[in-house]
Design a protein around this motif. Structure first.
Motif, PDB file in Angstrom:
ATOM      1  N   GLU A 189      15.399  -4.213   8.365  1.00 23.84           N
ATOM      2  CA  GLU A 189      14.629  -5.409   7.798  1.00 23.84           C
ATOM      3  C   GLU A 189      13.848  -4.688   7.320  1.00 23.84           C
ATOM      4  O   GLU A 189      13.284  -4.471   6.385  1.00 23.84           O
ATOM      5  N   ASN A 193      13.053  -4.044   3.096  1.00 24.06           N
ATOM      6  CA  ASN A 193      12.266  -4.066   3.005  1.00 24.06           C
ATOM      7  C   ASN A 193      11.919  -2.904   1.696  1.00 24.06           C
ATOM      8  O   ASN A 193      10.906  -3.183   0.740  1.00 24.06           O
ATOM      9  N   GLN A 239      -2.551  -8.919   2.814  1.00 24.60           N
ATOM     10  CA  GLN A 239      -2.253  -9.157   4.090  1.00 24.60           C
ATOM     11  C   GLN A 239      -3.687  -9.168   4.984  1.00 24.60           C
ATOM     12  O   GLN A 239      -3.529  -9.656   6.136  1.00 24.60           O
ATOM     13  N   ASP A 249       5.542  -2.457   7.729  1.00 29.68           N
ATOM     14  CA  ASP A 249       7.714  -3.070   8.364  1.00 29.68           C
ATOM     15  C   ASP A 249       7.471  -3.667   7.492  1.00 29.68           C
ATOM     16  O   ASP A 249       9.030  -4.056   6.887  1.00 29.68           O
ATOM     17  N   SER A 250       7.101  -4.781   6.916  1.00 34.14           N
ATOM     18  CA  SER A 250       6.792  -6.512   6.664  1.00 34.14           C
ATOM     19  C   SER A 250       6.651  -6.235   4.831  1.00 34.14           C
ATOM     20  O   SER A 250       6.515  -6.453   4.580  1.00 34.14           O
ATOM     21  N   THR A 252       7.018  -5.563   1.658  1.00 30.35           N
ATOM     22  CA  THR A 252       7.681  -6.203  -0.057  1.00 30.35           C
ATOM     23  C   THR A 252       7.939  -5.545  -1.243  1.00 30.35           C
ATOM     24  O   THR A 252       8.974  -6.135  -2.112  1.00 30.35           O
TER      25      THR A 252
END
Length: 282
Positions: A189, A193, A239, A249-250, A252
């Motif tokens: 993931e 991303n 965020q 890491d999340s 996008t």
């Protein structure tokens, strides 16, 4: 931005005066969740549509149509001019590189919309659907951008977002989007991303390239409006505001700094060959 009296594109579908299907979900927890999933720049409304279906329990609600005000009509004219600018500039850039530019459609809607990529709400922000090669926008998003995320606003913030979404259309025409999705297969993931971030930053770069060739129509402060919008929609900024901490890491879409950097690089260079985000983001 200087736009009054200039050519307007015929490729705008204005659905704002048409009754919607699913109810608009632009605020509260649902709106925040969807916004985190797909702040403008997403290439498909499918994920947003699926989330909406689940949250609504599969029960569509109707939304009454409202007549367009004078301000609504003026904003529609402005969008048509910006789309026309993109058509003219990208047609020339493609021709200069031995290619033919295929003009996309731009759909203005209120609340919710059905697309070839599925259903979407205004809470998703503007997006491009490669399935029908159309850009979808609810202009109410830009008020949210100012009030919730601290962007300066202004007409060129809207122009920047349109140019970013046209950047996704260019990626579709060049095969970049398809190649990116193929490279995502089998990746973790976090690695997938990173590829998504590269795609989004390249779209910001293309928006900067378009702006480079549109300098004669800029007003003082227009670039600052674009950079303020880019800063407001960085993954880290969203965020931090929405959940109080960031998870790199999340990401996008890229950080605020990255989004501003790549827009500025496109604006300064005007050279589509310098949009090397995939090489630099890995």
């Amino acid at each position: 931005m200087k736009w009054l009296g200039r050519r307007q594109s015929d490729n705008v579908e204005d659905r704002r005066g048409v009754s919607g299907g699913k109810v608009a979900l632009g605020g509260g927890v649902i709106g925040i969740i969807i916004l985190l999933l797909n702040v403008f720049g997403g290439e498909t409304g499918q994920t947003v549509g699926n989330v909406l279906e689940q949250m609504q329990g599969g029960q569509p609600q109707t939304e009454a149509a409202a007549p367009l005000s004078k301000e609504d009509q003026e904003m529609g004219d402005f969008v048509r001019v910006i789309l026309a600018d993109n058509e003219d500039i990208w047609s020339k850039i493609f021709a200069d590189n031995g290619m033919t530019y295929e003009k996309p459609k731009l759909v203005l809607f209120r609340g919710s919309v059905q697309t070839a990529c599925g259903g979407a709400s205004s809470a998703s922000g503007p997006f491009y659907c490669p399935g029908d090669r159309k850009v979808y926008m609810d202009l109410a998003f830009f008020e949210e951008l100012k009030t919730k995320f601290g962007a300066k606003g202004g007409d060129f913030a809207i122009a920047y977002v349109i140019a970013h979404e046209i950047g996704h259309h260019i990626q579709t025409l060049l095969g970049t989007s398809t190649k990116m999705r193929q490279e995502q297969e089998g990746k973790s993931e976090a690695e997938a991303n990173k590829l998504s971030v590269a795609l989004e930053l390249q779209a910001d770069f293309y928006a900067g390239v378009w702006t480079h060739y549109n300098k004669e129509n800029l007003d003082v402060g227009d670039i600052e409006e674009a950079l303020s919008a880019a800063n407001a929609v960085g993954d880290d900024a969203i965020q931090s505001k929405m959940q109080g901490h960031i998870v790199p890491d999340s990401f996008t879409h890229g950080t605020s700094e990255q989004r501003m950097y790549w827009f500025k690089k496109g604006f300064d260079s005007g050279d589509i060959k310098q949009g090397t985000t995939f090489e630099e983001i890995r």
